[in-house]
Write a protein that holds these residues in place. Structure first.
Motif, PDB file in Angstrom:
ATOM      1  N   UNK A  74       8.627  62.605  -1.539  1.00  0.00           N
ATOM      2  CA  UNK A  74       8.376  61.709  -2.671  1.00  0.00           C
ATOM      3  C   UNK A  74       7.108  60.901  -2.434  1.00  0.00           C
ATOM      4  N   UNK A  75       6.962  60.362  -1.237  1.00  0.00           N
ATOM      5  CA  UNK A  75       5.800  59.525  -0.936  1.00  0.00           C
ATOM      6  C   UNK A  75       4.504  60.315  -1.086  1.00  0.00           C
ATOM      7  N   UNK A  76       4.507  61.559  -0.617  1.00  0.00           N
ATOM      8  CA  UNK A  76       3.314  62.395  -0.730  1.00  0.00           C
ATOM      9  C   UNK A  76       2.996  62.700  -2.191  1.00  0.00           C
ATOM     10  N   UNK A  77       4.031  62.962  -2.991  1.00  0.00           N
ATOM     11  CA  UNK A  77       3.815  63.279  -4.401  1.00  0.00           C
ATOM     12  C   UNK A  77       3.400  62.044  -5.197  1.00  0.00           C
ATOM     13  N   UNK A  78       3.905  60.875  -4.809  1.00  0.00           N
ATOM     14  CA  UNK A  78       3.470  59.634  -5.454  1.00  0.00           C
ATOM     15  C   UNK A  78       1.973  59.448  -5.251  1.00  0.00           C
ATOM     16  N   UNK A  79       1.495  59.729  -4.043  1.00  0.00           N
ATOM     17  CA  UNK A  79       0.055  59.611  -3.770  1.00  0.00           C
ATOM     18  C   UNK A  79      -0.739  60.589  -4.631  1.00  0.00           C
ATOM     19  N   UNK A  80      -0.255  61.819  -4.751  1.00  0.00           N
ATOM     20  CA  UNK A  80      -0.947  62.817  -5.579  1.00  0.00           C
ATOM     21  C   UNK A  80      -0.990  62.380  -7.040  1.00  0.00           C
ATOM     22  N   UNK A  81       0.124  61.868  -7.516  1.00  0.00           N
ATOM     23  CA  UNK A  81       0.195  61.450  -8.913  1.00  0.00           C
ATOM     24  C   UNK A  81      -0.727  60.261  -9.161  1.00  0.00           C
ATOM     25  N   UNK A  82      -0.751  59.311  -8.225  1.00  0.00           N
ATOM     26  CA  UNK A  82      -1.627  58.153  -8.387  1.00  0.00           C
ATOM     27  C   UNK A  82      -3.095  58.567  -8.352  1.00  0.00           C
ATOM     28  N   UNK A  83      -3.427  59.518  -7.490  1.00  0.00           N
ATOM     29  CA  UNK A  83      -4.801  60.022  -7.444  1.00  0.00           C
ATOM     30  C   UNK A  83      -5.193  60.660  -8.770  1.00  0.00           C
TER      31      UNK A  83
END
Length: 215
Positions: A74-83
């Motif tokens: 989840x944390x990795x995907x949150x970063x991708x989505x925010x980017x």
């Protein structure tokens, strides 16, 4: 000991005032922009959950709702989505609030969003209530007598009102004579002032004290 100031709470970011869930914007007849998010079903599921959530969600809760492997994913995907939001210049951003994550509009858009009449307004806090809340926030867990000693006035009714507004709660009893009630802040308090946790309080490292032992 330095007296906690309500000005510190006023200085804290307030997502309730500057970042709204897009559900509220849709209710006003608009639609969110569509940033070019990565073509990954996992990212889309995560975005959908964040979009519909009424409250900040923990990593574990997001993993469950979006059918993801674990908090790390989840944390990795949150970063991708925010980017993706940042790259697209989107009005949206994912913020860490009250121990969880929430999809909000960017703070700089507040002057325009404040013109909407159907937004969910937080109850207005009077200066005495805000000062009482500041004392409790910085010194928690704290007994009523200590709050009153610092403020110099009776605070029983204000403490009750803050509990009714879900900004304070009873967290236990002191070991002092008579075992008076101990007050502390709530998750709603963190949301109201845009704080990830209590360490985000302005000057918290200087103003907060060691918590007294309680049962």
């Amino acid at each position: 000991m330095r007296r906690p100031s309500s000005a510190a709470l006023r200085a804290a970011p307030n997502p309730a005032a500057v970042g709204w869930r897009w559900r509220q914007r849709l209710a006003a007849g608009g639609a969110p922009p569509a940033p070019q998010t990565p073509g990954d079903d996992r990212v889309q599921r995560l975005e959908a959950v964040l979009f519909l959530a009424r409250e900040p969600l923990t990593l574990g809760r997001l993993a469950t709702l979006a059918s993801l492997a674990d908090a790390g994913e989840v944390k990795a995907l949150v970063r991708r989505l925010q980017q993706a939001y940042d790259t697209a210049g989107s009005a949206l951003e994912i913020q860490q609030v009250a121990g969880g994550y929430q999809l909000l509009t960017r703070a700089k858009l507040a002057p325009w969003l404040n013109r909407l009449t159907d937004r969910e307004a937080d109850p207005v806090l009077t200066p005495p209530a805000l000062e009482t809340l500041a004392v409790a926030a910085y010194l928690q867990p704290v007994v009523r007598a200590e709050v009153e000693a610092i403020r110099g006035v009776q605070c029983g009714e204000l403490l009750r009102q803050l509990i009714d507004k879900d900004l304070l709660r009873i967290v236990g009893r002191s070991r002092e004579l008579g075992r008076p009630l101990l007050y502390g802040t709530t998750r709603r308090f963190l949301q109201r002032f845009g704080l990830r946790d209590l360490s985000d309080l302005p000057a918290a490292d200087r103003l907060r004290r060691q918590s007294p032992t309680s049962n």
